[in-house]
Design an enzyme around this catalytic site. Structure first.
Site, PDB file in Angstrom:
ATOM      1  N   LEU A 407       0.863  -1.183   0.000  1.00 13.72           N
ATOM      2  CA  LEU A 407       0.000   0.000   0.000  1.00 13.72           C
ATOM      3  C   LEU A 407       0.896   1.228   0.000  1.00 13.72           C
ATOM      4  O   LEU A 407       1.983   1.211   0.584  1.00 13.72           O
ATOM      5  CB  LEU A 407      -0.906   0.026   1.236  1.00 13.72           C
ATOM      6  CG  LEU A 407      -1.945  -1.093   1.388  1.00 13.72           C
ATOM      7  CD1 LEU A 407      -2.650  -0.973   2.734  1.00 13.72           C
ATOM      8  CD2 LEU A 407      -2.954  -1.066   0.260  1.00 13.72           C
ATOM      9  N   ASP A 408       0.444   2.308  -0.643  1.00 12.76           N
ATOM     10  CA  ASP A 408       1.192   3.566  -0.564  1.00 12.76           C
ATOM     11  C   ASP A 408       1.379   3.952   0.898  1.00 12.76           C
ATOM     12  O   ASP A 408       0.546   3.640   1.758  1.00 12.76           O
ATOM     13  CB  ASP A 408       0.418   4.691  -1.264  1.00 12.76           C
ATOM     14  CG  ASP A 408       0.370   4.515  -2.766  1.00 12.76           C
ATOM     15  OD1 ASP A 408       1.150   3.702  -3.289  1.00 12.76           O
ATOM     16  OD2 ASP A 408      -0.453   5.190  -3.402  1.00 12.76           O
ATOM     17  N   MET A 409       2.462   4.664   1.161  1.00 16.78           N
ATOM     18  CA  MET A 409       2.728   5.124   2.518  1.00 16.78           C
ATOM     19  C   MET A 409       1.544   5.908   3.089  1.00 16.78           C
ATOM     20  O   MET A 409       1.191   5.782   4.263  1.00 16.78           O
ATOM     21  CB  MET A 409       3.981   6.001   2.521  1.00 16.78           C
ATOM     22  CG  MET A 409       4.428   6.470   3.892  1.00 16.78           C
ATOM     23  SD  MET A 409       5.942   7.464   3.739  1.00 16.78           S
ATOM     24  CE  MET A 409       6.358   7.711   5.464  1.00 16.78           C
TER      25      MET A 409
END
Length: 560
Positions: A407-409
């Site tokens: 997942l994106d940060m």
């Protein structure tokens, strides 16, 4: 040429209640200072009311020639200690480098006394020659002749070879029969005659090849007369272009806070890409800082905003603020900011520090975690703390953990890790074959008129401004997202997002791009407006257990 003092703009509003920042803006990730927002608003009013020049920004109605532009404001103090701002635009506007009220380019390649026009004209003349020569009917005819004659030669030679094979078989049969019926002298005469036939056929093949070689050689020689001239022109064009480019790069010279001047060639020499990208030095930020250093203005803070219609591939929202780009501006501004006290790079801070990683499920095969926003999925270049390293620390004696997806940060939600090789193989296969069902919850800026739909926009990375993505119908990878509205309130829409594919920033791009939903996710610092967090959450995950094959559903509600 405008008087440098005339480009110093005073605020038309009371700014006495605002305090100045202690350090200059970190230009690659920032929240605009309130005074920069005031300066931007004042500049935007000027753009709406000025009558000196005309440019189609696509604000009233979209046209094929409409182009948005990046503008910048630089908060400065003049020699008298007065606070004001400078304004700039990126590239050209209304086909001009110079507009009243805006700082000039660092180097004006379009000026009448510039070497650029004359040397570019020489390259343009060669381009015309290349085009004219390439369009000659004779060239196309000769290419066609070479192709036709080559095919004819191959067919003729192959036909003769096949005939020779048949003849060889007949001679072999003749020898075989003669050995049983003829006396020695007659047999020898026959063998000699058959040998002469074989030699004659080989000579026939030899002469046929020579005949076609001579014919083709003549046609190719006529063709090469033109193609050699074309290649010579192209090589000359390449040499002139490289020389002009190098000369141009050397004219773009930038001062920094220490008064040191460097050309684009010097600045990019130490980077991974020593040849500056096209348009380097034409962005608003380098123009503003160079003008300030050159004329004795003290830089205080800076902001850049987009004005007009979004580009076809990138995501740029009207009036939204954006950081400076990575490929062109990062090397230049890194040099120019030397000597200034600049804000720390917030991307080096670990936002996960002090946060707990919530484990929703664990067994001998896998771990399901609820990753908080601001938490890396895997170790980054500068920050090592991540969901992966936390799981690794919690399970030090397993074969893994193995990273199955990311997942994106900035995105929160469900993340699965495999603990064994066997589980990793099973889970990876499920993600690759897209048998895993994923559902996200997002809050977007604006209200949708439909309750559900699908977005299909191909995506690829922006080579000049990573980690941003682009919509690209030529080279992009297929990306598909379906969506359903959950609720609408306060001018925003809460919705479910179902990604069929898993491209980088897919959901963020499909929401923000004008060919998608046209409404960025709330808090999206890359494609919308930065706020406390990105309102995107991986809420639901449905998969088969890697050992038992039982269909399992995991859910974590978003905190927004």
């Amino acid at each position: 040429m405008q008087n440098p003092t005339s480009l110093f703009t005073r605020f038309d509003a009371d700014i006495s209640q605002y305090s100045l920042p202690e350090r200059f803006t970190f230009p690659f990730y920032y929240q605009p200072h309130p005074l920069c927002e005031l300066a931007s608003e004042q500049l935007q009013r000027h753009l709406n009311t000025q009558q000196e020049w005309s440019h189609d920004f696509g604000l009233e109605k979209s046209s094929r020639d409409a182009t948005g532009k990046m503008f910048g404001v630089l908060l400065v103090k003049n020699a008298a200690g007065e606070l004001g701002f400078l304004s700039a635009f990126s590239g050209k506007i209304a086909d001009q480098n110079h507009l009243s009220g805006f700082v000039p380019p660092v180097f004006d390649m379009l000026s009448s006394d510039s070497f650029f026009k004359a040397e570019l004209q020489e390259i343009t003349d060669i381009n015309t020659e290349v085009s004219n020569l390439s369009a000659l009917p004779e060239l196309a005819q000769l290419k066609a002749r070479v192709k036709t004659e080559t095919e004819q030669a191959e067919q003729a030679i192959e036909a003769l070879r096949l005939a020779m094979i048949d003849s060889r078989a007949q001679r072999k049969q003749q020898r075989k029969e003669a050995q049983q019926t003829l006396m020695a002298e007659a047999l020898q005469n026959l063998v000699d005659d058959l040998g002469r036939q074989s030699v004659a056929e080989k000579n026939q093949l030899k002469y046929l090849k020579l005949e076609w070689e001579q014919r083709l050689s003549q046609t190719k020689a006529e063709l090469e007369t033109i193609t050699n001239k074309l290649e010579a022109l192209k090589e000359k064009r390449k040499e002139l272009s490289n020389a002009l480019q190098h000369k141009l790069f050397d004219q773009y010279r930038f001062l920094n806070g220490n008064g040191v001047e460097k050309s684009l060639i010097d600045i990019f020499e130490a980077t991974d890409n020593p040849i500056p990208p096209a348009g380097s030095g034409e962005c608003a930020a380098p123009k503003l800082l160079h003008f300030a250093f050159l004329h004795g203005y003290q830089p205080i803070a800076m902001a850049e905003f987009w004005w007009g219609i979004s580009p076809k591939s990138e995501i740029r929202q009207h009036k939204y603020y954006y950081p400076s780009c990575q490929s062109k501006c990062h090397p230049i501004l890194s040099h120019m900011l030397e000597g200034l006290k600049v804000d720390d790079n917030p991307l080096l801070d670990n936002p996960a520090e002090g946060k707990e990683l919530d484990i929703l499920y664990q067994d001998e095969a896998m771990v399901i975690v609820n990753k908080p926003a601001g938490f890396l999925s895997v170790p980054g270049k500068h920050i090592k703390d991540s969901a992966y390293t936390r799981v690794q620390a919690l399970f030090p004696d397993v074969e893994g953990p193995y990273v199955i997806h990311r997942l994106d940060m900035a995105t929160s939600g469900l993340l699965v890790f495999a603990l064994t090789k066997r589980a990793n193989k099973s889970l990876q296969k499920q993600f690759i074959t897209r048998s895993v069902q994923k559902r996200y919850v997002a809050l977007i800026e604006g209200e949708l008129s439909q309750n559900e739909g699908k977005v299909e926009l191909p995506l690829r990375g922006d080579l000049y401004d990573r980690p941003r993505q682009l919509v690209c119908f030529e080279h992009g990878k297929h990306a598909e997202t379906t969506w359903q509205v959950i609720d609408q309130y306060d001018g925003k829409t809460k919705l479910y997002l179902h990604p069929k594919t898993g491209r980088t920033h897919q959901l963020r791009m499909h929401c923000a791009h004008h060919l998608g939903l046209g409404m960025p996710i709330v808090g999206d610092a890359l494609y919308g407006k930065k706020s406390q967090r990105l309102h995107l959450h991986a809420e639901s995950l449905v998969l088969d257990h890697p050992y038992t094959k039982e269909r399992m559903t995991f859910q974590a509600d978003p905190e927004f």
